[in-house]
Design a protein around this motif. Sequence first.
Motif, short mmCIF file in Angstrom:
data_model
loop_
_atom_site.label_atom_id
_atom_site.label_comp_id
_atom_site.label_asym_id
_atom_site.label_seq_id
_atom_site.Cartn_x
_atom_site.Cartn_y
_atom_site.Cartn_z
N ASP A 91 35.49 -11.80 -0.19
CA ASP A 91 36.84 -12.37 -0.09
C ASP A 91 36.87 -13.59 0.82
OD1 ASP A 91 37.89 -10.49 -1.80
OD2 ASP A 91 38.66 -9.18 -0.21
N ARG A 92 36.18 -13.51 1.94
CA ARG A 92 36.14 -14.64 2.88
C ARG A 92 35.48 -15.85 2.23
NH1 ARG A 92 32.86 -12.76 7.57
NH2 ARG A 92 33.36 -14.77 8.51
N ALA A 93 34.43 -15.61 1.46
CA ALA A 93 33.75 -16.71 0.77
C ALA A 93 34.65 -17.33 -0.28
CB ALA A 93 32.45 -16.20 0.14
N GLU A 94 35.34 -16.50 -1.05
CA GLU A 94 36.22 -17.00 -2.10
C GLU A 94 37.36 -17.83 -1.52
OE1 GLU A 94 37.49 -13.63 -4.36
OE2 GLU A 94 35.47 -13.16 -5.07
N SER A 95 37.88 -17.42 -0.37
CA SER A 95 38.96 -18.18 0.25
C SER A 95 38.49 -19.56 0.72
CB SER A 95 39.53 -17.41 1.44
OG SER A 95 38.58 -17.28 2.48
N ALA A 96 37.17 -19.70 0.91
CA ALA A 96 36.59 -20.99 1.31
C ALA A 96 35.94 -21.70 0.13
CB ALA A 96 35.56 -20.77 2.42
N ASN A 97 36.24 -21.21 -1.10
CA ASN A 97 35.69 -21.79 -2.33
C ASN A 97 34.17 -21.76 -2.37
OD1 ASN A 97 38.24 -22.48 -3.52
ND2 ASN A 97 38.35 -24.23 -2.12
N LYS A 98 33.62 -20.67 -1.88
CA LYS A 98 32.17 -20.46 -1.90
C LYS A 98 31.86 -19.19 -2.67
CE LYS A 98 31.40 -22.75 2.55
NZ LYS A 98 30.89 -22.59 3.94
N ILE A 112 32.98 -3.73 3.96
CA ILE A 112 32.27 -4.87 4.54
C ILE A 112 31.93 -5.90 3.47
CG2 ILE A 112 30.07 -5.58 5.59
CD1 ILE A 112 30.17 -2.88 7.15
N CYS A 113 31.33 -5.43 2.39
CA CYS A 113 30.89 -6.36 1.34
C CYS A 113 32.06 -7.02 0.63
CB CYS A 113 30.01 -5.61 0.34
SG CYS A 113 28.47 -4.98 1.06
N THR A 114 33.12 -6.26 0.42
CA THR A 114 34.32 -6.84 -0.19
C THR A 114 34.90 -7.93 0.69
OG1 THR A 114 34.83 -4.76 -1.34
CG2 THR A 114 36.64 -6.32 -1.05
N GLY A 133 31.86 -7.62 14.87
CA GLY A 133 31.20 -8.52 15.81
C GLY A 133 30.65 -9.75 15.10
N LEU A 134 30.12 -9.57 13.90
CA LEU A 134 29.61 -10.70 13.12
C LEU A 134 30.75 -11.63 12.71
CD1 LEU A 134 27.09 -8.79 10.81
CD2 LEU A 134 26.53 -10.23 12.78
N LYS A 135 31.90 -11.04 12.35
CA LYS A 135 33.06 -11.86 11.97
C LYS A 135 33.57 -12.68 13.15
CE LYS A 135 36.43 -10.34 9.46
NZ LYS A 135 37.54 -9.49 8.94
N GLN A 136 33.51 -12.10 14.34
CA GLN A 136 34.01 -12.80 15.52
C GLN A 136 33.23 -14.08 15.80
OE1 GLN A 136 34.06 -9.99 18.75
NE2 GLN A 136 35.78 -8.82 17.92
N ILE A 137 31.97 -14.09 15.42
CA ILE A 137 31.17 -15.30 15.63
C ILE A 137 31.04 -16.10 14.32
CG2 ILE A 137 29.92 -14.36 17.60
CD1 ILE A 137 27.54 -13.84 15.73
N ASN A 138 31.84 -15.71 13.32
CA ASN A 138 31.96 -16.44 12.06
C ASN A 138 30.63 -16.57 11.31
OD1 ASN A 138 33.53 -17.75 10.11
ND2 ASN A 138 32.96 -19.77 10.90
N VAL A 139 29.89 -15.46 11.25
CA VAL A 139 28.66 -15.46 10.45
C VAL A 139 29.03 -15.43 8.98
CG1 VAL A 139 26.53 -14.24 9.94
CG2 VAL A 139 27.39 -14.29 12.28
N GLN A 140 28.38 -16.28 8.17
CA GLN A 140 28.65 -16.33 6.73
C GLN A 140 27.35 -16.17 5.96
OE1 GLN A 140 30.95 -19.83 5.80
NE2 GLN A 140 32.41 -19.45 7.45
#
Length: 305
Positions: A108-115, A102-104, A74-81
């Motif tokens: 991974d999502r942060a790394e793909s966005a260079n964060k 979840i933590c991985t 649900g958090l991913k659906q609203i793009n919480v970072q």
Amino acid sequence: MTSQDIIVRSTSVLSIQSHVVHGYVGNKASTFPLQMLNWDVDVLNTVNFSNHTGYGSLKGDCASGEQLLEIYNGLKQINVQYNAILTGYVHGFDTLDAVGKICTDVKDRAESANKEVLWLLDPVMGDEGVLYVEKDVIPVYRTILDTQKVDIVTPNQYELELLVDQKITCLQSLKKALKIFHEKYSVKHIVLSSLFAESFEDLEGGQETIYCCVSSIHLPEKLVLFKIEKISGYFTGVGDMFSALLLDRVTKTGDIIVSVSEVLTIMKNVLTTTKNLGGVSGKIGNKNMKDCELRVIEFLTVQFL
């Protein structure tokens, strides 16, 4: 200058720990201090209990891995970072496996966005030779660490022994265990929240002294030890608040040694406040257990008023 001119945007953290209605352990010990330090805390509860287990009785239930994953989706659906992740008490295999996923994914999502996302993992399993989670969580923690995505780990001596499957009895065996940990899991910093002098062959102080130890992957052979005089009494939630404050300080200072030193000073003051307000009479399983709860509100009220 108006108040609008000095607003500082908060930093976001996903805190995955236990929840109790009464008392201060897990997310209850972490959330309010972090909020007071300008963190926007998203809380994902691994259990929902009336109180912690030290009271001898409780009501409530544990979250399943499937439930945690559903909430996270649900958090991913609203793009919480997030800027950081804080993980603590997880009761069993299934739930811990979900927490790892979840933590991985957050990393991974942060790394793909260079964060970058800082992950502080507190492997809450037991203390002083007593295991208080299901035994099958131990290999799950090792699997999570194998991802090499954890930045900071804050075990106590017993938990480190469980993770490396070695007994620690002296500084040499401690260095060996930490070196294995760094090399195998590539964790940047290991902060051992408590080493008991009486269980070591070569640490001074005896029963009245504990140590906090810091090891960094860049200096695996060099240990930094902080000698701590015990404060009489039994206290709950100490490790949970310690990890939360350490996450804050490391993020802001970038220096693990300075951060640990500052957090130890704060924790001493918290425990002193708790003791002065009655936190010496409580014992596990009796009606005075509530006296052992950290006086988080009283301490922070004095600090910020």
